[in-house]
Enzyme design. Sequence first.
Site, PDB file in Angstrom:
ATOM      1  N   ARG A 115     -15.410  18.474 -62.399  1.00  0.00           N
ATOM      2  CA  ARG A 115     -14.116  19.068 -61.083  1.00  0.00           C
ATOM      3  C   ARG A 115     -12.871  17.802 -61.825  1.00  0.00           C
ATOM      4  O   ARG A 115     -12.228  18.965 -61.623  1.00  0.00           O
ATOM      5  CB  ARG A 115     -14.885  18.914 -59.863  1.00  0.00           C
ATOM      6  CG  ARG A 115     -13.978  19.466 -58.652  1.00  0.00           C
ATOM      7  CD  ARG A 115     -12.966  20.674 -59.203  1.00  0.00           C
ATOM      8  NE  ARG A 115     -11.914  21.791 -58.828  1.00  0.00           N
ATOM      9  CZ  ARG A 115     -11.058  20.612 -59.011  1.00  0.00           C
ATOM     10  NH1 ARG A 115     -10.612  20.148 -60.174  1.00  0.00           N
ATOM     11  NH2 ARG A 115      -9.657  21.421 -58.595  1.00  0.00           N
ATOM     12  N   TYR A 116     -13.268  16.951 -61.711  1.00  0.00           N
ATOM     13  CA  TYR A 116     -12.170  15.493 -62.195  1.00  0.00           C
ATOM     14  C   TYR A 116     -12.397  15.004 -63.432  1.00  0.00           C
ATOM     15  O   TYR A 116     -13.458  15.156 -63.757  1.00  0.00           O
ATOM     16  CB  TYR A 116     -12.084  14.569 -60.627  1.00  0.00           C
ATOM     17  CG  TYR A 116     -12.163  15.424 -59.521  1.00  0.00           C
ATOM     18  CD1 TYR A 116     -10.881  15.668 -59.125  1.00  0.00           C
ATOM     19  CD2 TYR A 116     -13.506  15.374 -58.531  1.00  0.00           C
ATOM     20  CE1 TYR A 116     -11.202  15.930 -57.281  1.00  0.00           C
ATOM     21  CE2 TYR A 116     -14.098  15.992 -57.421  1.00  0.00           C
ATOM     22  CZ  TYR A 116     -12.764  16.351 -57.189  1.00  0.00           C
ATOM     23  OH  TYR A 116     -12.783  17.618 -55.731  1.00  0.00           O
ATOM     24  N   ARG A 119     -15.283  12.095 -63.207  1.00  0.00           N
ATOM     25  CA  ARG A 119     -15.947  12.025 -62.947  1.00  0.00           C
ATOM     26  C   ARG A 119     -16.869  13.164 -63.442  1.00  0.00           C
ATOM     27  O   ARG A 119     -16.671  13.914 -62.813  1.00  0.00           O
ATOM     28  CB  ARG A 119     -16.549  11.003 -61.938  1.00  0.00           C
ATOM     29  CG  ARG A 119     -15.508  11.732 -60.783  1.00  0.00           C
ATOM     30  CD  ARG A 119     -15.151  11.009 -59.744  1.00  0.00           C
ATOM     31  NE  ARG A 119     -14.615  11.922 -58.345  1.00  0.00           N
ATOM     32  CZ  ARG A 119     -12.795  12.234 -59.054  1.00  0.00           C
ATOM     33  NH1 ARG A 119     -12.218  11.552 -60.064  1.00  0.00           N
ATOM     34  NH2 ARG A 119     -12.001  12.909 -57.673  1.00  0.00           N
ATOM     35  N   CYS A 128     -35.433  18.600 -52.908  1.00  0.00           N
ATOM     36  CA  CYS A 128     -35.010  17.324 -52.309  1.00  0.00           C
ATOM     37  C   CYS A 128     -36.727  17.023 -50.615  1.00  0.00           C
ATOM     38  O   CYS A 128     -36.845  18.032 -51.092  1.00  0.00           O
ATOM     39  CB  CYS A 128     -33.817  17.945 -50.577  1.00  0.00           C
ATOM     40  SG  CYS A 128     -32.765  18.495 -51.806  1.00  0.00           S
ATOM     41  N   CYS A 132     -31.437  20.800 -45.499  1.00  0.00           N
ATOM     42  CA  CYS A 132     -30.405  20.376 -44.289  1.00  0.00           C
ATOM     43  C   CYS A 132     -29.863  21.649 -44.196  1.00  0.00           C
ATOM     44  O   CYS A 132     -29.312  22.552 -45.208  1.00  0.00           O
ATOM     45  CB  CYS A 132     -29.430  19.340 -44.481  1.00  0.00           C
ATOM     46  SG  CYS A 132     -30.558  17.964 -45.637  1.00  0.00           S
ATOM     47  N   CYS A 135     -26.682  22.799 -45.582  1.00  0.00           N
ATOM     48  CA  CYS A 135     -26.421  22.036 -47.028  1.00  0.00           C
ATOM     49  C   CYS A 135     -25.253  23.252 -48.081  1.00  0.00           C
ATOM     50  O   CYS A 135     -25.059  24.786 -47.614  1.00  0.00           O
ATOM     51  CB  CYS A 135     -27.530  22.961 -47.433  1.00  0.00           C
ATOM     52  SG  CYS A 135     -27.713  22.045 -49.324  1.00  0.00           S
ATOM     53  N   ARG A 137     -25.465  23.352 -51.641  1.00  0.00           N
ATOM     54  CA  ARG A 137     -25.783  23.892 -52.614  1.00  0.00           C
ATOM     55  C   ARG A 137     -26.951  24.478 -52.711  1.00  0.00           C
ATOM     56  O   ARG A 137     -27.604  24.874 -53.674  1.00  0.00           O
ATOM     57  CB  ARG A 137     -25.666  22.743 -53.576  1.00  0.00           C
ATOM     58  CG  ARG A 137     -25.618  22.842 -54.973  1.00  0.00           C
ATOM     59  CD  ARG A 137     -25.529  21.537 -55.850  1.00  0.00           C
ATOM     60  NE  ARG A 137     -24.276  20.744 -55.484  1.00  0.00           N
ATOM     61  CZ  ARG A 137     -24.049  19.770 -55.472  1.00  0.00           C
ATOM     62  NH1 ARG A 137     -25.286  18.791 -55.162  1.00  0.00           N
ATOM     63  NH2 ARG A 137     -23.316  19.762 -54.917  1.00  0.00           N
ATOM     64  N   ASP A 296     -18.735  22.863 -44.999  1.00  0.00           N
ATOM     65  CA  ASP A 296     -18.502  23.603 -46.324  1.00  0.00           C
ATOM     66  C   ASP A 296     -18.473  25.140 -45.722  1.00  0.00           C
ATOM     67  O   ASP A 296     -20.281  25.303 -45.176  1.00  0.00           O
ATOM     68  CB  ASP A 296     -18.667  23.987 -47.152  1.00  0.00           C
ATOM     69  CG  ASP A 296     -18.240  21.845 -47.875  1.00  0.00           C
ATOM     70  OD1 ASP A 296     -16.754  22.306 -48.005  1.00  0.00           O
ATOM     71  OD2 ASP A 296     -18.939  21.222 -48.088  1.00  0.00           O
ATOM     72  N   ASP A 333     -13.369  20.056 -48.739  1.00  0.00           N
ATOM     73  CA  ASP A 333     -13.244  20.283 -50.276  1.00  0.00           C
ATOM     74  C   ASP A 333     -12.516  22.023 -49.998  1.00  0.00           C
ATOM     75  O   ASP A 333     -12.680  23.219 -48.952  1.00  0.00           O
ATOM     76  CB  ASP A 333     -14.459  21.039 -50.683  1.00  0.00           C
ATOM     77  CG  ASP A 333     -15.113  19.180 -51.251  1.00  0.00           C
ATOM     78  OD1 ASP A 333     -14.240  19.242 -52.609  1.00  0.00           O
ATOM     79  OD2 ASP A 333     -16.015  19.014 -51.098  1.00  0.00           O
ATOM     80  N   LYS A 340     -11.566  18.167 -53.299  1.00  0.00           N
ATOM     81  CA  LYS A 340     -10.750  17.582 -52.004  1.00  0.00           C
ATOM     82  C   LYS A 340      -9.596  16.924 -51.794  1.00  0.00           C
ATOM     83  O   LYS A 340      -9.373  16.704 -52.216  1.00  0.00           O
ATOM     84  CB  LYS A 340     -12.169  15.831 -52.188  1.00  0.00           C
ATOM     85  CG  LYS A 340     -13.290  15.987 -51.070  1.00  0.00           C
ATOM     86  CD  LYS A 340     -13.326  14.674 -51.582  1.00  0.00           C
ATOM     87  CE  LYS A 340     -15.176  14.279 -51.749  1.00  0.00           C
ATOM     88  NZ  LYS A 340     -14.807  14.792 -53.663  1.00  0.00           N
TER      89      LYS A 340
HETATM   90  S1  SF4 Z   1     -27.193  18.134 -48.314  1.00  0.00           S
HETATM   91 FE1  SF4 Z   1     -28.645  20.270 -48.950  1.00  0.00          FE
HETATM   92  S2  SF4 Z   1     -28.728  18.987 -51.552  1.00  0.00           S
HETATM   93 FE2  SF4 Z   1     -28.304  17.175 -49.520  1.00  0.00          FE
HETATM   94  S3  SF4 Z   1     -29.903  17.030 -49.441  1.00  0.00           S
HETATM   95 FE3  SF4 Z   1     -29.487  17.725 -47.738  1.00  0.00          FE
HETATM   96  S4  SF4 Z   1     -30.338  20.146 -48.835  1.00  0.00           S
HETATM   97 FE4  SF4 Z   1     -30.798  17.982 -50.119  1.00  0.00          FE
END
Ligand code: SF4
Length: 371
Positions: A115-116, A119, A128, A132, A135, A137, A296, A333, A340
Site C-alpha cells: 500500500r505504501y 513497506r 490466529c 477477535c 477483525c 481481515r 474499521d 484507515d 492511514k
Molecule cells: S485482529 Fe484478526 S488477524 Fe489480528 S489476531 Fe485478531 S483475528 Fe487475528
Amino acid sequence: MSRLKNLIKTCPENILASDWMNWHWQLRHRLHQPDDFKPYLDLTAEELGAFKNTQKLFKIQTTPYYASLVNRKDPKDPIRKILVPHTKELSSGAQSMSDPLGERRHSPCRRVVHRYPDRVLFLITDTCSVYCRYCLRKYFTGNDEAFISPKEYQEALNYINQTTSIKEVILSGGDPMTLGDARLIQILTDIRNIDHVEIIRIATRMPVVCPMRFTPELLNKLRLFHPLFIMTHFNHPQEISFESAQTLELLVDHGFPVFNQMVLLRGINNDALVVQELSRKLLALRVKPYYMFQCDPSEGTDHFRTSITESLQIQKELWGKMSGLAMPNLSLDIPGGGGKIGLVPDFCTHKSKEKWSFKGWDGIEGDYINP
Ligand code: SF4
C-alpha cells in the site's frame, strides 16, 4: 521483577502449570464449541444463538489462557466481548465491508499487500490462535489454510526481492507467531537475505492471547534478525496478566522494540480512563503505546464502532494528562484503501493570516503570531 508483583497468575488449579505454560498445549486445547467454554464462562441464551449463526461469518476460537482472563461474573466483561460472538454481527449496519482497507486492490501477489512505497505486509499464515470478533481481515483470516503454499511463498519473496523500494517487511496474517520455530526462522532468514530490506516487523497478538509462545529459546534465535520490531495488540488493561507482562519484559530485554496498536471498541475500551490505564501499564513495561485505531467497518462490527466525534473526544481527554511517551496516536484507515490518516483534536479557536489562537487542554488560551 517488581513491576510484575501485583499481577495475577492465570493457571487454573486443575491444570498442570507445565501444560498451561506450554504454547503447543494452549493451541492444541483451543476452545471452539459452546461446551469448550464452560470452564471459563457461562454463555447466555443469546450468545448460544450467536454461536450457531455467526460461524459462517467468522470462525470462533480462543486459547484457554485468553478465556481465563474473562471475569465470568461480569456479563459486560471486555474480553468476553472480544472473543464471544454476538447476534449483532449479523446486522449489516451503517457500513459493512469484506475488505475495508482495500487490501486486495493493493496485492501484487496473493500474500503481499503493498500500500505504501517503502513497506509491505507479508501475509504468511491465515491462522490466529484467537479470532477477535472485530477483525478487519475476515476476508482472509481463519480460512484454515494454516500455511502459505510453496508457490505463493516464492512469488511473495520474488516480489520483495525485485522491488528495491521496499525497506520494511511486516510479517502478518493471521498471526505469524502461530508458526513453529523452524518455519519462522526460515522465513526470517529468507527475508534477511534480501539486501534492501532494512527492518522486519512481526505483527502479533500472541503476547496478549498466548504469551507462553515467546520462550527464551526462541527469543535467543530471533535476536539474530535485528532490527526486528514486535507490533502487538493489547486493547484493555485486563489483558495484562503476570504472564503477558513477563513476556513483554523478556522481549524488551532481548532487544526487541515493542509497540502496541489498540483499536477503540464500543463497550470495551471507549473510555479515556481505560485507555489511560492501559497506556500507563504498557509504558511501565517499556512498550510504546503507538496507535489507537478507529475500528474499521469490517462485516459484523457496527456494534463495536465509535463515532469519529467520540474517538476525538477520548483523545482530547487524554491530552495533557499523559506524557507523549504514553499517548497512542488516534488514526483511521480510509475505507476502500486510501491509507492511514491521523485524527487530532482541534485546539484552534481562531485562525487568520496573521495569527492562530488556541485553547489548551486545561483551558488556558494563547495566540501564535505568524512571522
Ligand atoms: S485482529 Fe484478526 S488477524 Fe489480528 S489476531 Fe485478531 S483475528 Fe487475528
